[in-house]
Design a protein around this motif. Structure first.
Motif, short mmCIF file in Angstrom:
data_model
loop_
_atom_site.label_atom_id
_atom_site.label_comp_id
_atom_site.label_asym_id
_atom_site.label_seq_id
_atom_site.Cartn_x
_atom_site.Cartn_y
_atom_site.Cartn_z
N SER A 51 0.85 -1.19 0.00
CA SER A 51 0.00 0.00 0.00
C SER A 51 0.88 1.24 0.00
N THR A 52 0.24 2.37 -0.30
CA THR A 52 0.92 3.65 -0.19
C THR A 52 -0.09 4.74 0.10
N LEU A 53 0.33 5.72 0.85
CA LEU A 53 -0.43 6.95 0.99
C LEU A 53 -0.17 7.74 -0.28
N ALA A 54 -1.18 8.39 -0.80
CA ALA A 54 -1.02 9.17 -2.03
C ALA A 54 -1.75 10.49 -1.91
N ALA A 55 -1.31 11.46 -2.69
CA ALA A 55 -1.93 12.78 -2.66
C ALA A 55 -1.97 13.35 -4.08
N MET A 56 -2.95 14.21 -4.29
CA MET A 56 -3.09 14.89 -5.58
C MET A 56 -3.39 16.37 -5.34
N ALA A 57 -2.86 17.21 -6.19
CA ALA A 57 -3.20 18.63 -6.19
C ALA A 57 -4.32 18.80 -7.21
N VAL A 58 -5.53 18.97 -6.71
CA VAL A 58 -6.71 18.99 -7.58
C VAL A 58 -7.30 20.40 -7.60
N PRO A 59 -7.53 20.97 -8.78
CA PRO A 59 -8.20 22.27 -8.82
C PRO A 59 -9.54 22.19 -8.10
#
Length: 151
Positions: A67-75
């Motif tokens: 598993s991994t923690l993930a992040a996105m920069a979303v408008p």
């Protein structure tokens, strides 16, 4: 939102120590003095109302699969659409919004590293946004359960 006595008990009493058996809902029902079907139906209604998103075990990271923690920069204008797209992946067990440049955070699980990379790449293709993977470096146990107070 009004909750029934059974709904409150299900939400409070089984945050941890879910019965580990062939029929955990039957075990829960026995403890609550109701039928197994009543437990199943009540949990489904809570899910449909958005009170719970998932009922199930949480395994120590990397003890089963990866598993991994993930992040996105979303408008901001796209946040709801992208969050729904990410939530639709069966590999995602939760996601949440944060006040940060990277405003959508989630955990992705898979059977192995190859599948995990494939899921992250597919997320990028389907959303048109980059995914920042933040793999676990050190394991900490944080108990997120707490006694709910009903007023």
């Amino acid at each position: 939102m009004e909750l029934t006595h059974l709904e409150k008990r299900l939400l409070n009493d089984f945050q941890r120590d879910l019965p580990l058996s062939q029929r955990p809902y039957a075990d829960m029902a026995e403890q609550l003095g109701v039928s197994e079907q009543e437990v199943i139906d009540t949990l489904e209604r809570l899910r449909e109302r958005g009170v719970v998103s998932r009922v199930g075990a949480v395994f120590r990271p990397h003890s089963v699969g990866v598993s991994t923690l993930a992040a996105m920069a979303v408008p901001e204008a796209e946040l709801e659409r992208v969050a729904e797209a990410i939530t639709a992946y069966p590999h995602v067990n939760h996601n949440y919004e944060r006040e940060h440049e990277y405003n959508l955070w989630f955990v992705v699980t898979a059977k192995d590293e190859s599948e995990l990379c494939g899921v992250l790449e597919d997320m990028e293709r389907s959303t048109g946004l980059s995914v920042l993977a933040l793999p676990l470096l050190e394991d900490y146990h944080i108990d997120l359960g707490f006694d709910l107070q009903w007023t």
